[in-house]
Design a protein around this motif. Structure first.
Motif, PDB file in Angstrom:
ATOM      1  N   UNK A  35      31.328  59.766  27.074  1.00  0.00           N
ATOM      2  CA  UNK A  35      31.465  60.635  25.762  1.00  0.00           C
ATOM      3  C   UNK A  35      31.977  59.740  24.685  1.00  0.00           C
ATOM      4  N   UNK A  36      30.974  59.412  23.874  1.00  0.00           N
ATOM      5  CA  UNK A  36      31.294  58.454  22.618  1.00  0.00           C
ATOM      6  C   UNK A  36      30.154  58.571  21.450  1.00  0.00           C
ATOM      7  N   UNK A  41      37.396  58.273  32.944  1.00  0.00           N
ATOM      8  CA  UNK A  41      37.705  58.249  31.492  1.00  0.00           C
ATOM      9  C   UNK A  41      36.750  59.150  30.770  1.00  0.00           C
ATOM     10  N   UNK A  42      37.332  59.787  29.805  1.00  0.00           N
ATOM     11  CA  UNK A  42      36.318  60.483  28.776  1.00  0.00           C
ATOM     12  C   UNK A  42      35.342  59.573  28.219  1.00  0.00           C
ATOM     13  N   UNK A  43      35.791  58.504  27.879  1.00  0.00           N
ATOM     14  CA  UNK A  43      35.040  57.385  27.048  1.00  0.00           C
ATOM     15  C   UNK A  43      33.849  56.611  27.897  1.00  0.00           C
ATOM     16  N   UNK A  44      34.031  57.017  29.137  1.00  0.00           N
ATOM     17  CA  UNK A  44      32.998  56.550  29.923  1.00  0.00           C
ATOM     18  C   UNK A  44      31.518  56.995  29.619  1.00  0.00           C
ATOM     19  N   UNK A  87      38.895  54.368  35.432  1.00  0.00           N
ATOM     20  CA  UNK A  87      38.079  53.942  34.655  1.00  0.00           C
ATOM     21  C   UNK A  87      36.951  55.011  34.583  1.00  0.00           C
TER      22      UNK A  87
END
Lengths: 253, 197
Positions: free
Chosen positions: B196-197, B191-194, B188
């Motif tokens: 970058x969003x 993860x990129x989305x931790x 987790x």
């Protein structure tokens, strides 16, 4: 919905047991096509208004759109139900293997499709490979008032929780991942798990008919997985085997 | 034409010219790098060390760190809450008094910053038991704040990996349940989305 079309848990990936897989159901019998979700999505996610000229070139930017088709020939036309279409967050996403810079990647922990804006170089392969046409491209710096003075009226609403994208960057629905993260942080600091219905994406929040339900689809107790797990559920372009995380509900019980 | 130019450069005077140009370019680069390493100019040379030694909590002036993404930088009214009762002396306090008198905000320059496409939130880091000084260094020895290290993705990821590694420090009893939890957290947290969003 047949079991083989549901998003499989990755047995090699322990994180998905912990984090869960996010999914959505859209009840087409409830949807009135009012476009409130479209407006709410654009406001929440800093999706720019491209203006008349660029819209004429087919460069309109929306992360969610209301599709409608007509069956039969005039005058015997039957309208199909409204169909809001956004990124389906496929388990086998066609957008991912074609990205040369790994800007379109899969989240290992939540089985979501991600778009990493700072990696994207704007080749647009992903959009060309998306069967749902869910991806939109920034053809200009729409947020820069010096470049687009006529669009400046909508430039004061930026959501600080979402990146403001530059020119040349592909973007798409993220399932309002900023709201997922916010709920996760709240749950973690209160030392509990995320409750069902705690994460509400902007489209679901705005929907006056409550046609959109969001939650963890791998947990059988959630509203969304109970709604998806009926004979009413279907996926868009099921035959492609993309295994989307958005389930459309229509027809009898 | 170009041959003539190179012949000219081969003369003693030409060589000196080339040397001077190279020296100017090199010193420009060095100056630029040195400028980029310097902390930015602040409107008030705020002595963090003095305030920390007086026992003021970080969260008194930066309260957003506990619950929100951004800790916030105090406004002139927050400073004045204490300083209205303290003699205005020295070089910096009259500046504060002037800001308050003119009802002007202090235009602090944020130093510990991440780019727009990174969404750093303080709350989960504090919930994970990190202290301010783990990332911001020993502020009790700083006057004007400086980052103790370069804030980049490698530095973030190093910590995310180290805190989720299955080692005696994170998993002292070698419990397989804890190991599985650490592994899940590791997936987790990398993860990129931790962020970058």
């Amino acid at each position: 919905m047949p079991k083989e079309l549901q998003s499989p848990m990755d047995s090699a990936n322990p994180a998905q047991d912990v984090q869960g897989i996010w999914g959505m159901t859209i009840d087409q019998d409830l949807c009135t096509g009012c476009q409130a979700c479209v407006a709410a999505c654009s406001m929440e996610n800093n999706v720019p208004f491209v203006g008349e000229v660029d819209a004429g070139y087919g460069r309109s930017m929306q992360w969610i759109r209301i599709e409608r088709f007509w069956q039969g020939s005039y005058p015997n036309i039957k309208a199909t139900p409204y169909q809001p279409v956004m990124c389906q967050n496929c388990h086998n996403a066609p957008c991912e293997p074609v990205c040369p810079v790994f800007a379109s990647v899969h989240s290992a922990s939540e089985d979501l499709n991600l778009q990493v804006y700072n990696r994207c170089v704007g080749t647009r392969y992903c959009a060309n490979n998306c069967p749902y046409q869910a991806r939109v491209f920034n053809w200009r710096d729409y947020m820069d008032p010096r470049q687009r003075p006529e669009l400046v009226t909508l430039s004061n609403h930026w959501n600080p929780d979402v990146t403001v994208r530059r020119r040349g960057i592909m973007e798409k629905c993220t399932f309002c991942i900023q709201r997922i993260r916010h709920a996760e942080d709240t749950a973690a600091s209160e030392n509990r798990d995320i409750r069902d219905g705690e994460v509400v994406p902007a489209c679901a929040q705005a929907c006056p008919a409550s046609a959109i339900t969001f939650g963890r689809i791998n947990d059988p107790a959630t509203k969304v997985s109970q709604a998806a797990d009926t004979s009413r559920g279907s996926h868009l372009l099921e035959e492609l085997g993309t295994i989307p995380h958005v389930t459309y509900l229509a027809g009898g019980a | 034409m170009i041959k003539k130019f190179f012949n000219m450069l081969n003369q003693p005077l030409g060589r000196i010219g080339v040397f001077i140009v190279a020296l100017v370019v090199l010193s420009g680069v060095v100056w630029g790098i040195a400028q980029a390493q310097k902390p930015p100019e602040q409107p008030i040379q705020f002595p963090h060390n003095l305030h920390v030694r007086l026992g003021i909590q970080c969260l008194y002036c930066h309260p957003g760190a506990l619950r929100g993404p951004s800790p916030g930088i105090p406004t002139e009214t927050k400073c004045w809450g204490c300083h209205r009762q303290i003699a205005i002396q020295g070089t910096e306090l009259p500046k504060l008094a002037a800001y308050v008198k003119n009802n002007q905000p202090i235009d602090w320059v944020p130093v510990a910053q991440v780019p727009d496409f990174v969404h750093f939130v303080h709350r989960p880091h504090i919930a994970a038991g990190l202290n301010c000084e783990d990332c911001h260094g020993d502020v009790s020895n700083m006057t004007v704040y400086q980052n103790p290290q370069v804030i980049n993705m490698g530095w973030c990821l190093n910590c995310h990996r180290a805190k989720t590694e299955n080692n005696p420090q994170n998993n002292p009893t070698s419990d397989p349940a804890v190991a599985a939890k650490l592994e899940a957290l590791r997936v987790k947290l990398t993860d990129c989305s931790t962020c970058h969003y």
